[in-house]
Write a protein that holds these residues in place. Sequence first.
Motif, PDB file in Angstrom:
ATOM      1  N   VAL A 186       0.832  -1.201   0.000  1.00 25.60           N
ATOM      2  CA  VAL A 186       0.000   0.000   0.000  1.00 25.60           C
ATOM      3  C   VAL A 186       0.871   1.257   0.000  1.00 25.60           C
ATOM      4  CG1 VAL A 186      -1.760   1.277   1.273  1.00 25.60           C
ATOM      5  CG2 VAL A 186      -1.911  -1.199   1.100  1.00 25.60           C
ATOM      6  N   ALA A 187       2.014   1.203   0.681  1.00 30.09           N
ATOM      7  CA  ALA A 187       2.929   2.350   0.688  1.00 30.09           C
ATOM      8  C   ALA A 187       3.459   2.634  -0.716  1.00 30.09           C
ATOM      9  CB  ALA A 187       4.082   2.102   1.653  1.00 30.09           C
ATOM     10  N   ILE A 188       3.763   1.570  -1.466  1.00 30.39           N
ATOM     11  CA  ILE A 188       4.200   1.740  -2.858  1.00 30.39           C
ATOM     12  C   ILE A 188       3.086   2.412  -3.674  1.00 30.39           C
ATOM     13  CG2 ILE A 188       4.724   0.476  -4.991  1.00 30.39           C
ATOM     14  CD1 ILE A 188       6.217  -1.571  -3.207  1.00 30.39           C
ATOM     15  N   SER A 189       1.847   1.934  -3.485  1.00 32.11           N
ATOM     16  CA  SER A 189       0.714   2.525  -4.204  1.00 32.11           C
ATOM     17  C   SER A 189       0.540   3.992  -3.847  1.00 32.11           C
ATOM     18  CB  SER A 189      -0.575   1.757  -3.882  1.00 32.11           C
ATOM     19  OG  SER A 189      -0.567   0.491  -4.487  1.00 32.11           O
ATOM     20  N   PHE A 190       0.665   4.304  -2.563  1.00 34.12           N
ATOM     21  CA  PHE A 190       0.511   5.700  -2.138  1.00 34.12           C
ATOM     22  C   PHE A 190       1.613   6.580  -2.712  1.00 34.12           C
ATOM     23  CE2 PHE A 190       1.764   8.944   1.090  1.00 34.12           C
ATOM     24  CZ  PHE A 190       0.747   9.847   0.799  1.00 34.12           C
ATOM     25  N   GLY A 191       2.854   6.116  -2.632  1.00 36.92           N
ATOM     26  CA  GLY A 191       3.968   6.904  -3.161  1.00 36.92           C
ATOM     27  C   GLY A 191       3.836   7.162  -4.648  1.00 36.92           C
ATOM     28  N   LEU A 192       3.482   6.124  -5.401  1.00 35.03           N
ATOM     29  CA  LEU A 192       3.330   6.276  -6.847  1.00 35.03           C
ATOM     30  C   LEU A 192       2.104   7.130  -7.192  1.00 35.03           C
ATOM     31  CD1 LEU A 192       4.259   2.685  -8.092  1.00 35.03           C
ATOM     32  CD2 LEU A 192       5.647   4.767  -8.237  1.00 35.03           C
ATOM     33  N   SER A 193       1.024   6.993  -6.403  1.00 34.09           N
ATOM     34  CA  SER A 193      -0.177   7.807  -6.632  1.00 34.09           C
ATOM     35  C   SER A 193       0.133   9.283  -6.407  1.00 34.09           C
ATOM     36  CB  SER A 193      -1.311   7.358  -5.705  1.00 34.09           C
ATOM     37  OG  SER A 193      -1.700   6.031  -5.984  1.00 34.09           O
TER      38      SER A 193
END
Length: 687
Positions: free
Chosen positions: A41-48
């Motif tokens: 989820v952290a990867i998704s948040f950072g990329l978002s």
Amino acid sequence: MIQQSTLLSIVLAPLIAALLAGLFGRFIGRVGAHSVTIAGVAISFGLSAWVLKQLLLDGAPNVNESVYTWLVSDGIRMEVGFLVDRLTALMMVVVTFVSLCVHVYTIGYMHDDPGYQRFFSYISLFTFSMLMLVMANNFMQLFFGWEAVGLVSYLLIGFWYTRPSAIFANLKAFMVNRVGDFGFVLGIAGIVYFTGSLDYVTVFGMRESIAANTMQIIPGLEWQAMTVICICLFIGAMGKSAQVPLHVWLPDSMEGPTPISALIHAATMVTAGIFMVARMSPLFELSQTALSTVLVIGATTAFFMGLLGLVNNDIKRVVAYSTLSQLGYMTVALGVSAYSAAIFHLMTHAFFKALLFLAAGSVIIAMHHEQDMRKMGGLRKYMPITYWTSLIGSLALIAFPGTSGFFSKDAIIAAVGASHIPGATYAYWCVFLGVFVTALYSFRLIFMTFHGPERFASASAHDHAAHESTHVHSDKDAGHEPDVSAHNSHGAHDHHGAPHESPWVVTLPLILLAIPSLVIGWFTIGPVLFGDYFGNAIVVSEAHNALAHVAEEFHGPASFVVHGLKTAPVWIALLGVLTAWFLYIKRPDLPAKIAGRFSAIYTLLVNKFYFDEIYQAVFARGSRRLGTVLWRAGDVGLIDGALVNGSANVVGWFSGVMRRMQSGYLYHYAFAMIIGLSTLLAWYVLR
């Protein structure tokens, strides 16, 4: 330039993490399960966040591309694809940020729960499902995400599956959403019928031709095709976003663990309907009837569902009724074509509502899983971080000047006041009076929980035992045994000590959510609400543009706050806070007297306007009775009686007759032959 690989990483990171935690949870353990899902989820948040920066600051073009073609049928392409514009990017950041906070919080809240790995797998899968929904560029993928969030919410609401109340709640949510989804499917079918396409851009480009068509639902009565399609789509939104009368599942969803209550109510499932209508703004703008329907239903939900929070004593359910009411405000904004205000309130609400749910969970842990506010009080000195973050969330919820909720909620009220869509006057009074109701139930919760005498000290050991069996899972073999020691070590109070503050994995998400709940409105109101942030992602016709009248008086966030202090909603909210203080701190004996004096109204509210009883009597029992009648007439009477048993009886009777004719005497057979021959001759002669 935003690459396709980046977008795939955003949606696949939570999915891969969910699969790892779910399928290999035994091997990677608890630490491995929460580590991999939080990382995903952290990867998704950072990329978002990076995608939002690219669109907002670096001038990157919108993305609209197909990733995979599943099948082509009669020229209709069913694809997996992404449409990423500023509307999508905003939703992606909100969903992933709130989900990340909930993931971290879950480490503390679900500590030592035997279903630990399974829970992390589910909430990560929930995040994936919502991302697929908001990033879709076609109706097939939208429907996939739509159904996926419904499925995962079913799994999460019934997470403690040995509790009958949890199973009832998840079945209720599933069945009510099936009603809404039936309308949603009909709406999509209507779009395909008139356009021959599932692609957003293609459909929006043909919207004028859809509006020019009519259809007959009732013979002889012509309906505008766009009106029928939009109302059907909105029925789907009524189910997902819990609008009257399809709202009954949302309070019962509190049977799930608190982290999932926060995720459902703040950033995922219930916001799907609001986002969908905003995304479909090019269609809704061509049907004033559909907009009026949206407006009236949203206004009814905003006011009347808020009233239920005044009489409920379960801390989580009060916040749940608050969600119902605030979703009504968002829906009202959609109904007056203030789509940007609806999305703006969706964003601010996501932060402070997740904060309020997680703070309620922190209190529940400290109170040894006690949820009745009448058995709390005086927790302020024991739980300072939880108290101050709860206060910030409540101030944002009541639209206290300067908080994020003030900017979004006051803009909605002003837009409704400026609108001329049929039903706007009724909607205005609903959202205006709802301000008082919101302030009253919000600070009723604050005062009953954190102020006043310490009522928890008088709770008996019997009360604790009862709530352990009621609120905590209890089947050892199924993995739902209460672990008192684990909860005590993570901020709970036991029978020998006072409650105390929750650990950092619980309080850190509260602080992270409190910050945007306070300040994000200052930075975003200008571009998101009154600027050109959304570009062509949202379409508003000039005739419906009520928000433009509000924008004429906007001269920056500071002046918006100053202007707000001169308007009635701020003062009626203050009146609600003072009323709550008087009733629950100054004169705590009055609420019981008022309930007795107005017992009919109180009973009506306690029984939630009898929606459940009506549905039980009309639909549940009625459908069972209809099924019994059809079973007796069709299955027993026609199929078993006439067709199966009846044909068998006929064959048996005919066989009995034939057996009597087979006597074995030669003269009987000769006589039959003569009779037959005589009959044939007579027929030949007489014809």
